[in-house]
Design an enzyme around this catalytic site. Structure first.
Site, PDB file in Angstrom:
ATOM      1  CG  HIS A 152       2.450  -2.518   2.595  1.00 50.72           C
ATOM      2  ND1 HIS A 152       1.971  -1.236   2.479  1.00 50.72           N
ATOM      3  CD2 HIS A 152       1.874  -3.011   3.728  1.00 50.72           C
ATOM      4  CE1 HIS A 152       1.137  -0.971   3.476  1.00 50.72           C
ATOM      5  NE2 HIS A 152       1.065  -2.035   4.237  1.00 50.72           N
ATOM      6  CG  HIS A 153       3.669  -3.631   6.972  1.00 47.22           C
ATOM      7  ND1 HIS A 153       4.018  -2.306   6.874  1.00 47.22           N
ATOM      8  CD2 HIS A 153       2.323  -3.650   7.206  1.00 47.22           C
ATOM      9  CE1 HIS A 153       2.931  -1.559   7.040  1.00 47.22           C
ATOM     10  NE2 HIS A 153       1.890  -2.353   7.236  1.00 47.22           N
ATOM     11  CB  ALA A 154       7.129  -9.128   4.344  1.00 50.47           C
ATOM     12  CG  HIS A 191       5.681   4.154   5.402  1.00 48.66           C
ATOM     13  ND1 HIS A 191       6.943   3.771   5.823  1.00 48.66           N
ATOM     14  CD2 HIS A 191       5.845   4.753   4.208  1.00 48.66           C
ATOM     15  CE1 HIS A 191       7.830   4.135   4.924  1.00 48.66           C
ATOM     16  NE2 HIS A 191       7.198   4.730   3.929  1.00 48.66           N
ATOM     17  CG  ASP A 193       7.355  -0.830   6.837  1.00 49.19           C
ATOM     18  OD1 ASP A 193       6.419  -1.399   6.225  1.00 49.19           O
ATOM     19  OD2 ASP A 193       7.757  -1.203   7.961  1.00 49.19           O
TER      20      ASP A 193
END
Length: 460
Positions: A152-154, A191, A193
């Protein structure tokens, strides 16, 4: 202020909610071969460990197992920039010196190192989530599981937090072809993000992240971050402090999700099940037991919506594989455990060989007053989305003609995948790296399924 529910969470009495549903499970046996490097906390091998446990509990009998076709460069570019995807496809440990400027530009280095097979690894995670979403769209399943996903951070043109390709965003884009509103729920300790940023200005996707906030990576996800423009109030952030436990987590998770379901009325859900929110995680700071974590998955399932379930973080491998196995059982309507059956990685689960992750005596820094105050603000923000967003009706682009299972197998038999399969077959794994050493001997049906995408069809 909202009154918190005071009922205790009784782990042993957790029951699968939402009845029996058709589950499609995506797994590629190559995924355990990839390694970020010696000492790096992210170990794709945990997905192979979880798969072995899932197979040896017999859960393959209750779901259809697929090996998704890896995401192509064109499919990746539905979200990521052409330049970034081209870099991922070309850089290797042998030629990385030639890409020094690009590594700085795309944030590839220490946390997100260049390793052998990087692009193929991205293709596996992306392909599973995209094909899972496509099968949900075609009503071939009710729940799709891709434990290799959840990165989920990419960002659009940047790697971040061990994530290179945002398979979640790609899966949501696929779902938006058929669904007017999609809910994204994230229970990773960090998070979400990258997903929030991708949909920050649209009301077509509501992102809801429960995470540690305050001097913690990635440093985003404040309560007041609620979206902008058309997306205002469609980003939900619930910032926790250290040591959140099962009872407190449940007391805010369920009211928030219930409110979202009532106000936003999504027609599909994507659930990120990062295992670093578990007690004892190498990089985490929460105190959730396996049952406290699984309660979130069970509750989301109870709403009966088409659901894409993906993995995420999790850096104590034995606990991640335990929890994802238990949650796979809940998703197919079965309780598994408590004794771990013999499997390829049985020694990892000693000395008790039990399917459980226990909480510790870690101090909970989340006071009832703090949680109640945050919950009140979140519910107040959600009430401003009372009228679900209107979505202009448009023709859904026609899928290529559906193939029967037999035809799918035949079609895939013709797919040579260029030379990438040969490259993977030639990979030599050092014998002293135990966590990457064992071959996956688990059973189950591994068929390549075909995913049909039209990158120009989706507009938010």
């Amino acid at each position: 202020m909202v009154e918190l529910a005071n009922e205790p969470l009784e782990p042993i009495s957790i029951k699968p909610l939402g009845g029996k549903r058709r589950v499609a499970y995506f797994y590629d046996s190559d995924v355990g071969n990839y390694a970020y490097g010696t000492g790096h906390p992210m170990k794709p091998h945990r997905i192979r460990m979880a798969h072995s446990l899932i197979m040896n509990y017999g859960l393959y009998q209750d779901m259809e197992i697929y090996r998704a076709k890896p995401a192509t460069k064109q499919e990746m570019c539905q979200f990521h920039t052409d330049e970034y995807v081209d870099f991922l496809s070309r850089v290797t440990p042998d030629n990385m010196d030639l890409f020094a400027k690009e590594q700085v530009k795309f944030n590839v280095g220490d946390d997100c190192p260049v390793f052998d097979g990087l692009f193929e690894f991205c293709g596996i995670s992306g392909g599973g989530s995209m094909e899972g979403a496509a099968r949900l769209n075609r009503e071939k399943c009710d729940i799709a599981i891709n434990w290799a996903g959840g990165l989920h951070h990419a960002k659009k043109s940047e790697a971040s937090g061990f994530c290179y390709l945002n398979d979640i965003v790609l899966g949501i884009i696929e779902l938006l072809r058929y669904h007017p509103r999609v809910l994204y729920v994230d229970i990773d300790v960090h998070h979400g993000d990258g997903v929030e940023e991708a949909f920050y200005t649209t009301d077509r996707v509501m992102t809801c992240s429960f995470h540690k906030y305050g001097e913690f990576f990635p440093g985003t996800g404040e309560l007041r971050d609620i979206g902008v423009g058309k997306g205002k109030h469609y980003a939900v952030n619930f910032p926790f402090r250290d040591g959140i436990d099962d009872t407190n987590y449940k007391s805010v998770f369920q009211p928030v999700i219930k409110a979202i379901m009532e106000w936003y009325q999504p027609s599909a859900v994507v659930l990120q099940c990062g295992g670093d929110s578990l007690s004892g995680d190498r990089l985490g700071c929460f105190n959730l037991s396996m049952h406290g974590h699984a309660n979130c998955i069970n509750y989301v399932k109870s709403f009966g919506l088409p659901t894409l379930v993906v993995g995420g973080g999790g850096y104590t491998m034995r606990n991640v594989s335990r929890t994802w196995t238990f949650e796979t059982g809940l998703l197919v309507g079965k309780l598994v455990g408590p004794d771990i059956p013999y499997n390829d990685y049985y020694d990892y689960y000693g000395p008790d060989y039990r399917l459980e992750v226990r909480p510790s005596n870690m101090q909970n820094a989340n006071s009832p007053e703090y949680l109640s105050k945050v919950l009140s603000q979140v519910v107040q923000n959600l009430s401003r989305t009372k009228f679900a967003p209107s979505v202009q009706m448009q023709d859904v682009p026609r899928d290529a003609e559906d193939l029967g299972d037999e035809d799918e197998d035949m079609a895939d038999a013709k797919d040579t995948r260029g030379g990438s399969q040969y490259a993977r077959d030639e990979r030599v794994v050092p014998g002293n790296e135990y966590y990457d050493d064992a071959e996956d001997k688990s059973g189950g049906k591994n068929t390549n399924s075909i995913s049909y995408k039209d990158p120009d069809a989706m507009q938010f």
